[in-house]
Design a protein around this motif. Structure first.
Motif, PDB file in Angstrom:
ATOM      1  N   GLU A   1       1.050  -1.373   0.459  1.00  0.00           N
ATOM      2  CA  GLU A   1       0.100   0.174   0.002  1.00  0.00           C
ATOM      3  C   GLU A   1       1.436   1.392  -0.267  1.00  0.00           C
ATOM      4  O   GLU A   1       1.640   1.129   0.903  1.00  0.00           O
ATOM      5  N   ARG A   2       0.533   1.827  -0.891  1.00  0.00           N
ATOM      6  CA  ARG A   2       1.135   3.614  -1.172  1.00  0.00           C
ATOM      7  C   ARG A   2       0.624   4.464  -0.074  1.00  0.00           C
ATOM      8  O   ARG A   2      -0.414   4.500   0.673  1.00  0.00           O
ATOM      9  N   PHE A   3       1.866   5.450   0.412  1.00  0.00           N
ATOM     10  CA  PHE A   3       0.947   6.300   1.673  1.00  0.00           C
ATOM     11  C   PHE A   3       1.387   7.887   1.279  1.00  0.00           C
ATOM     12  O   PHE A   3       1.857   8.056  -0.189  1.00  0.00           O
ATOM     13  N   GLU A   4       0.482   8.464   1.518  1.00  0.00           N
ATOM     14  CA  GLU A   4       0.422   9.826   1.243  1.00  0.00           C
ATOM     15  C   GLU A   4       1.100  10.856   2.660  1.00  0.00           C
ATOM     16  O   GLU A   4       0.431  10.873   3.227  1.00  0.00           O
ATOM     17  N   ILE A   5       2.293  11.425   1.841  1.00  0.00           N
ATOM     18  CA  ILE A   5       3.637  11.179   2.860  1.00  0.00           C
ATOM     19  C   ILE A   5       3.722  12.952   2.733  1.00  0.00           C
ATOM     20  O   ILE A   5       3.538  13.859   2.261  1.00  0.00           O
ATOM     21  N   HIS A   6       3.129  13.939   3.988  1.00  0.00           N
ATOM     22  CA  HIS A   6       3.930  15.411   4.317  1.00  0.00           C
ATOM     23  C   HIS A   6       4.319  15.209   5.108  1.00  0.00           C
ATOM     24  O   HIS A   6       5.003  14.480   6.296  1.00  0.00           O
ATOM     25  N   GLU A   7       5.266  16.376   5.312  1.00  0.00           N
ATOM     26  CA  GLU A   7       6.499  16.795   6.049  1.00  0.00           C
ATOM     27  C   GLU A   7       6.163  18.183   6.933  1.00  0.00           C
ATOM     28  O   GLU A   7       5.415  19.260   6.690  1.00  0.00           O
ATOM     29  N   ALA A   8       6.429  18.423   7.862  1.00  0.00           N
ATOM     30  CA  ALA A   8       6.589  19.508   8.427  1.00  0.00           C
ATOM     31  C   ALA A   8       8.483  19.899   9.145  1.00  0.00           C
ATOM     32  O   ALA A   8       8.700  18.480   9.516  1.00  0.00           O
ATOM     33  N   SER A   9       8.825  21.055   9.372  1.00  0.00           N
ATOM     34  CA  SER A   9      10.594  21.367   9.866  1.00  0.00           C
ATOM     35  C   SER A   9      10.729  21.291  11.252  1.00  0.00           C
ATOM     36  O   SER A   9      11.726  21.674  11.613  1.00  0.00           O
ATOM     37  N   SER A  10       9.410  21.662  11.961  1.00  0.00           N
ATOM     38  CA  SER A  10       9.711  22.056  13.135  1.00  0.00           C
ATOM     39  C   SER A  10       8.299  21.630  14.004  1.00  0.00           C
ATOM     40  O   SER A  10       7.277  21.084  13.559  1.00  0.00           O
TER      41      SER A  10
END
Length: 417
Positions: A28-37
């Protein structure tokens, strides 16, 4: 598609995790989000409500344990999925992270793409299972309390009836002239007692099998599953206690009328398929109307089959319900029920034009407990096909499946003649 939130102030590490999670071919593929802090992570978490958070312990504006506590305040109890990641391998830090609420712990540069993927998926599954257990435990507690309340009401009613009998007996001894009137009153009370006995028997008998089914599913899970959560044994013990309390209450209810009316055993019988299907369609009428489903039947080749009626009803009810639940959104649901016979089996077919299944990928898991392959198509626990297969196998039969994704599925139930 599951949503993953990466909270890490190191851009290279975030790129590495994204590449690791995106390289798992066939999964299963993931929907990836990022946060730098940490602050950005809080904002992203509020907006996304991700299925899992990969949280770096060492952040410029906070530390992972503090941020973990902040995230927990934004979610209901026991619903947060966090995997803590740090550059050091401190065992004490790992214990603190797990005790604070993280579901797992990884050390940077000590994991590969496969380990990261497995850790994330296992954490998500563990979190979903934890929520499932909580819901089930709450439902069992509610049923248990209802049964206790019913038993108290029945006891109070019986005491009232017993008191009335004593009063009537005393009145009969004092006033012999009213014997006929008192006998009529006693006959009415006897009928009331019989009605109460019938009610207690029906309640205990009808509830015993669902509780046994639930207990059987629980025991199968405990025997076959592996739990890594240190609190798992306590949760299982609480569930076992709830099952035991519920089973004891039902057994006590049955004992009240056991002498006068012992419960009978289920036997096979000739079941008319048209009548049984009409009963099932009436039960599913709201779902059928909502889906605007077209149900077609053809039982001319085999109008009746020999089987336990209640079990056969469960089999067909689950297959028809699934056919409607997993209908294709681009076309009206069409479900066809047919029967035929071979030299050794009676064959029932349930064919639909719904979403279909990838049997090459999911065929081995099709009849396993708590497996769902279209989680967004409707509510359910993944128990239906497991029960269908078990009921059919218990009578020496088997279930075969043909399916094409986006086109539909055909279930064939083979019952011994």
């Amino acid at each position: 598609m599951k949503k993953i939130l990466l909270i890490d102030d190191n851009e290279q590490d975030r790129m590495l995790y994204k590449r690791f999670l995106g390289k798992q071919v066939g999964h299963e593929r993931f929907e990836i989000h990022e946060a730098s802090s940490g602050a950005e992570g809080i904002r992203q978490f509020r907006n996304l409500r991700p299925d899992c958070v990969l949280l770096d312990h060492n952040l410029l504006d906070t530390d992972g344990l503090t941020l973990l506590g902040d995230l927990q305040e934004l979610t209901p109890p026991d619903t947060l999925c966090v995997v803590m990641i740090t550059g050091g391998g401190s065992e004490a830090l790992a214990v603190r992270a797990l005790n604070t609420g993280a579901l797992d712990y990884l050390v940077k540069q000590h994991f590969d793409p496969e380990l990261l993927y497995k850790t994330v998926t296992h954490a998500i599954e563990k979190n979903e299972w934890r929520q499932y257990i909580t819901r089930y435990h709450q439902q069992l507690q509610t049923v248990n309390q209802q049964l206790r309340d019913s038993l108290e009401e029945l006891t109070e009613t019986r005491q009232q009836i017993q008191q009335a009998n004593i009063q009537l007996t005393a009145a009969n001894e004092e006033v012999r002239a009213r014997n006929q009137e008192l006998r009529a009153a006693n006959e009415q009370l006897a009928r009331t007692n019989a009605d109460l006995d019938n009610f207690v028997y029906a309640a205990s008998h009808d509830l015993r099998q669902p509780v046994h089914n639930l207990h059987g599913l629980f025991e199968e899970l405990r025997r076959s599953a592996t739990f890594h959560d240190p609190e798992a044994s306590q949760m299982l013990r609480l569930m076992e206690d709830s099952f035991s309390d519920l089973s004891t209450t039902i057994t006590d209810l049955a004992a009240v009328v056991q002498v006068a009316r012992p419960p009978g055993e289920q036997i096979t019988e000739r079941v008319p398929l048209a009548d049984l299907t009409a009963d099932i369609l009436q039960t599913l009428r709201p779902q059928l109307q909502d889906a605007k489903a077209d149900i077609k039947t053809d039982f001319a080749a085999l109008p009746e089959v020999e089987f336990v009626r209640s079990s056969l009803r469960t089999v067909l009810l689950n297959l028809v319900a699934n056919a409607v639940k997993y209908r294709h959104p681009a076309r009206p649901a069409l479900v066809q029920l047919r029967s035929r016979h071979t030299t050794s089996h009676a064959v029932l077919e349930v064919q639909d034009n719904g979403l279909g299944l990838d049997l090459d990928r999911h065929g081995a898991e099709l009849f396993q407990l708590f497996r769902r392959f279209h989680p967004n198509a409707g509510e359910g626990t993944g128990v239906g096909l497991f029960l269908v297969n078990r009921l059919v196998q218990a009578e020496g039969g088997r279930v075969e499946v043909e399916s094409v994704p986006e086109q539909g599925t055909t279930f064939r139930v083979f019952l011994p003649n």
